[in-house]
Design an enzyme around this catalytic site. Sequence first.
Site, short mmCIF file in Angstrom:
data_model
loop_
_atom_site.label_atom_id
_atom_site.label_comp_id
_atom_site.label_asym_id
_atom_site.label_seq_id
_atom_site.Cartn_x
_atom_site.Cartn_y
_atom_site.Cartn_z
N THR A 222 -3.78 -12.13 -7.28
CA THR A 222 -3.20 -10.86 -7.77
C THR A 222 -2.09 -10.39 -6.82
O THR A 222 -1.98 -9.21 -6.49
CB THR A 222 -4.29 -9.77 -7.94
N GLU B 188 -10.37 -17.33 -3.88
CA GLU B 188 -9.11 -16.63 -4.10
C GLU B 188 -9.43 -15.14 -3.98
O GLU B 188 -10.07 -14.55 -4.86
CB GLU B 188 -8.55 -16.96 -5.49
N LYS C 62 -0.86 -21.12 -13.09
CA LYS C 62 -2.08 -20.48 -13.59
C LYS C 62 -1.85 -20.14 -15.07
O LYS C 62 -0.79 -19.59 -15.41
CB LYS C 62 -2.33 -19.21 -12.78
N ARG D 263 -6.75 -6.64 -5.21
CA ARG D 263 -7.14 -5.56 -6.12
C ARG D 263 -7.89 -4.47 -5.39
O ARG D 263 -8.37 -3.52 -6.02
CB ARG D 263 -8.00 -6.11 -7.25
C1 3PG Z 1 -7.96 -13.22 -12.42
O1 3PG Z 1 -7.60 -12.32 -11.69
O2 3PG Z 1 -7.58 -14.37 -12.24
C2 3PG Z 1 -8.83 -12.91 -13.56
O3 3PG Z 1 -9.03 -11.54 -13.71
C3 3PG Z 1 -10.15 -13.56 -13.51
O4 3PG Z 1 -10.62 -13.52 -14.81
P1 3PG Z 1 -12.18 -13.43 -15.11
O5 3PG Z 1 -12.67 -12.18 -14.42
O6 3PG Z 1 -12.28 -13.33 -16.61
O7 3PG Z 1 -12.83 -14.65 -14.57
#
Ligand code: 3PG
Length: 214
Positions: free
Chosen positions: A68, A40, A128, A44
């Site tokens: 995101t 995924e 999610k 960002r």
């Molecule tokens: C996401 O974008 O799904 C989360 O920031 C991932 O979370 P993690 O970095 O705690 O695994």
Amino acid sequence: MDVVQALARLRVVPVIVIDQPDRAVPLARALADGGLPVAEITFRTGNAAEALRLIAAECPDVLLGAGTVLDPDQAAWARAAGASFVVAPGFNPRVVDYCTVHGIPVIPGVCTPTEIEAARERGLHLLKFFPAEAMGGQAYLKAVSAPYRDVQFIPTGGITTANLEGYLSMKNVLACGGSWMAPPEWIRDGQFDRIRDEAAKAAAIARAHVAISG
Ligand code: 3PG
């Protein structure tokens, strides 16, 4: 096999923050070599769409999602770049509607009953659960999801090899997401063997769990 079936089989989704397009294909190959042909790629960074495009072109065996995704423009870029599914941190009706209209599977983030119901109203049954650990982890997910027997979840946020198996053992957890297998600094520094090994550990936990519950 559709996206939901593929995620149900893989059970773990590496969440990726990548800003160096030249790292995209080696990263995807490292995950696949570790037994997790799925990524995924999150919006960002400014290079997320390019990373998606490169992986889609070079690694057709990798199940590729965009994460995101905060607005319909990003959903459109994800689709154009070759993503097979869209993930969002929250429930944004405009993102969900764009994806529905264009036939791209969408997995919005939820963490309250109201948000779960908003997603159900749009006909979505795979959501999610974010941010999983900060919201109260497995105990909270068990409580909040109890009324919604037709919904499955992908907990994400604070998941590691230490708590992965606990989540995967929950009946309504289809898969788990997380960045622990491929943190941005490992990607930046080209530590692809390390990423492959961490993906392999996660894949082994997923396989062991499937074997126990199946
Ligand atoms: C996401 O974008 O799904 C989360 O920031 C991932 O979370 P993690 O970095 O705690 O695994």
